[in-house]
Design a protein around this motif. Structure first.
Motif, PDB file in Angstrom:
ATOM      1  N   ILE A  60       6.364   9.557   3.640  1.00 44.30           N
ATOM      2  CA  ILE A  60       5.638  11.026   3.488  1.00 44.30           C
ATOM      3  C   ILE A  60       4.586  11.262   4.521  1.00 44.30           C
ATOM      4  O   ILE A  60       3.667  11.879   4.589  1.00 44.30           O
ATOM      5  CB  ILE A  60       5.183  11.218   2.172  1.00 44.30           C
ATOM      6  N   GLU A  61       4.539  10.121   5.512  1.00 46.22           N
ATOM      7  CA  GLU A  61       3.470   9.999   6.705  1.00 46.22           C
ATOM      8  C   GLU A  61       2.186  10.103   6.090  1.00 46.22           C
ATOM      9  O   GLU A  61       1.319  11.127   6.638  1.00 46.22           O
ATOM     10  CB  GLU A  61       3.717  11.388   7.555  1.00 46.22           C
ATOM     11  N   CYS A  62       1.779   9.126   5.134  1.00 45.28           N
ATOM     12  CA  CYS A  62       0.425   9.180   4.544  1.00 45.28           C
ATOM     13  C   CYS A  62      -0.667   8.610   5.464  1.00 45.28           C
ATOM     14  O   CYS A  62      -1.682   8.652   5.512  1.00 45.28           O
ATOM     15  CB  CYS A  62       0.313   8.776   3.401  1.00 45.28           C
ATOM     16  N   GLY A  63      -0.067   7.533   6.113  1.00 46.54           N
ATOM     17  CA  GLY A  63      -0.864   6.672   7.125  1.00 46.54           C
ATOM     18  C   GLY A  63      -1.476   5.602   6.569  1.00 46.54           C
ATOM     19  O   GLY A  63      -2.024   4.695   7.228  1.00 46.54           O
ATOM     20  N   ALA A  64      -1.167   5.278   5.168  1.00 49.03           N
ATOM     21  CA  ALA A  64      -1.841   4.140   4.467  1.00 49.03           C
ATOM     22  C   ALA A  64      -1.219   2.732   5.331  1.00 49.03           C
ATOM     23  O   ALA A  64      -2.349   1.997   5.187  1.00 49.03           O
ATOM     24  CB  ALA A  64      -1.426   3.921   3.095  1.00 49.03           C
ATOM     25  N   CYS A  65      -0.253   2.553   5.362  1.00 46.68           N
ATOM     26  CA  CYS A  65       0.339   1.657   6.229  1.00 46.68           C
ATOM     27  C   CYS A  65      -0.374   1.323   7.537  1.00 46.68           C
ATOM     28  O   CYS A  65      -0.904   0.067   7.763  1.00 46.68           O
ATOM     29  CB  CYS A  65       1.699   1.489   6.484  1.00 46.68           C
ATOM     30  N   VAL A 123       9.956  -2.968   7.890  1.00 48.68           N
ATOM     31  CA  VAL A 123      10.829  -1.740   8.458  1.00 48.68           C
ATOM     32  C   VAL A 123      10.273  -0.667   7.488  1.00 48.68           C
ATOM     33  O   VAL A 123      10.264  -0.814   6.248  1.00 48.68           O
ATOM     34  CB  VAL A 123      12.122  -1.915   8.510  1.00 48.68           C
ATOM     35  N   ILE A 124      10.240   0.611   7.849  1.00 49.84           N
ATOM     36  CA  ILE A 124       9.857   1.808   7.228  1.00 49.84           C
ATOM     37  C   ILE A 124      11.168   2.785   7.182  1.00 49.84           C
ATOM     38  O   ILE A 124      11.853   3.025   8.127  1.00 49.84           O
ATOM     39  CB  ILE A 124       8.925   2.714   7.728  1.00 49.84           C
ATOM     40  N   ASP A 125      11.605   3.185   5.979  1.00 48.43           N
ATOM     41  CA  ASP A 125      12.751   3.960   5.688  1.00 48.43           C
ATOM     42  C   ASP A 125      12.189   5.300   6.363  1.00 48.43           C
ATOM     43  O   ASP A 125      11.580   6.163   5.391  1.00 48.43           O
ATOM     44  CB  ASP A 125      13.345   4.028   4.229  1.00 48.43           C
ATOM     45  N   GLU A 166       0.893  -1.256  -0.064  1.00 49.55           N
ATOM     46  CA  GLU A 166       0.032  -0.059  -0.051  1.00 49.55           C
ATOM     47  C   GLU A 166       0.639   1.323   0.090  1.00 49.55           C
ATOM     48  O   GLU A 166       0.299   2.360  -0.447  1.00 49.55           O
ATOM     49  CB  GLU A 166      -0.833  -0.134   1.267  1.00 49.55           C
ATOM     50  N   CYS A 167       2.069   1.277   0.542  1.00 52.50           N
ATOM     51  CA  CYS A 167       2.903   2.558   0.701  1.00 52.50           C
ATOM     52  C   CYS A 167       3.160   2.984  -0.733  1.00 52.50           C
ATOM     53  O   CYS A 167       3.705   2.493  -1.752  1.00 52.50           O
ATOM     54  CB  CYS A 167       4.200   2.046   1.385  1.00 52.50           C
ATOM     55  N   PRO A 168       2.661   4.159  -1.019  1.00 49.84           N
ATOM     56  CA  PRO A 168       2.747   4.882  -2.320  1.00 49.84           C
ATOM     57  C   PRO A 168       4.248   5.215  -2.758  1.00 49.84           C
ATOM     58  O   PRO A 168       4.500   5.551  -3.575  1.00 49.84           O
ATOM     59  CB  PRO A 168       1.913   6.130  -1.993  1.00 49.84           C
ATOM     60  N   VAL A 169       4.984   5.298  -1.802  1.00 50.07           N
ATOM     61  CA  VAL A 169       6.461   5.749  -1.829  1.00 50.07           C
ATOM     62  C   VAL A 169       7.651   4.614  -1.603  1.00 50.07           C
ATOM     63  O   VAL A 169       8.701   4.917  -1.854  1.00 50.07           O
ATOM     64  CB  VAL A 169       6.992   6.985  -1.283  1.00 50.07           C
ATOM     65  N   SER A 170       7.009   3.285  -1.592  1.00 54.84           N
ATOM     66  CA  SER A 170       7.872   2.193  -1.300  1.00 54.84           C
ATOM     67  C   SER A 170       8.786   2.398  -0.553  1.00 54.84           C
ATOM     68  O   SER A 170       9.954   1.922  -0.356  1.00 54.84           O
ATOM     69  CB  SER A 170       8.528   1.900  -2.804  1.00 54.84           C
ATOM     70  N   ALA A 171       8.494   2.892   0.709  1.00 64.42           N
ATOM     71  CA  ALA A 171       9.318   2.995   2.006  1.00 64.42           C
ATOM     72  C   ALA A 171       9.613   1.835   2.901  1.00 64.42           C
ATOM     73  O   ALA A 171      10.131   1.794   3.783  1.00 64.42           O
ATOM     74  CB  ALA A 171       8.752   4.351   2.636  1.00 64.42           C
ATOM     75  N   ILE A 172       8.472   0.785   2.513  1.00 67.54           N
ATOM     76  CA  ILE A 172       8.475  -0.445   3.492  1.00 67.54           C
ATOM     77  C   ILE A 172       8.992  -1.564   2.934  1.00 67.54           C
ATOM     78  O   ILE A 172       8.872  -2.028   1.590  1.00 67.54           O
ATOM     79  CB  ILE A 172       7.054  -0.585   4.032  1.00 67.54           C
TER      80      ILE A 172
HETATM   81 FE1  SF4 Z   1       4.446   4.502   3.197  1.00 67.69          FE
HETATM   82 FE2  SF4 Z   1       3.089   4.362   5.803  1.00 67.69          FE
HETATM   83 FE3  SF4 Z   1       4.846   6.364   5.339  1.00 67.69          FE
HETATM   84 FE4  SF4 Z   1       2.476   6.097   4.067  1.00 67.69          FE
HETATM   85  S1  SF4 Z   1       2.990   6.305   6.376  1.00 67.69           S
HETATM   86  S2  SF4 Z   1       4.632   6.736   3.037  1.00 67.69           S
HETATM   87  S3  SF4 Z   1       2.435   4.150   3.839  1.00 67.69           S
HETATM   88  S4  SF4 Z   1       5.713   4.078   5.467  1.00 67.69           S
END
Ligand code: SF4
Ligand code: SF4
Length: 56
Positions: free
Chosen positions: A39-44, A32-34, A18-24
């Motif tokens: 971008i703190e969207c909260g989708a995860c 883990v989240i980079d 679900e992460c829009p910026v592939s941070a996970i």
């Molecule tokens: Fe990805 Fe979660 Fe950060 Fe959103 S809040 S950018 S889904 S790691």
């Protein structure tokens, strides 16, 4: 602050999909989240079955 994944993670992978910026990515025993990419969207947090992603 970026989101962080707690030890409650069961490595289902739903958040990474679900992460829009592939941070996970999959880590050792949990995902883990980079922090620099998140971008703190909260989708995860929205898709996690165990509430592991938390805003730091
Ligand atoms: Fe990805 Fe979660 Fe950060 Fe959103 S809040 S950018 S889904 S790691
Ligand atoms: Fe872990 Fe939750 Fe992500 Fe699944 S959705 S990998 S349990 S943080």
């Amino acid at each position: 602050m970026a989101y962080q994944i707690s030890d409650a993670c069961v490595s289902c992978g739903a958040c990474a999909a679900e992460c829009p910026v592939s941070a996970i990515t999959e880590g050792d025993g949990k995902y883990v989240i980079d922090a620099d990419t998140c971008i703190e969207c909260g989708a995860c947090a929205g898709v996690c079955p165990v509430g592991a992603p938390e805003q730091a």
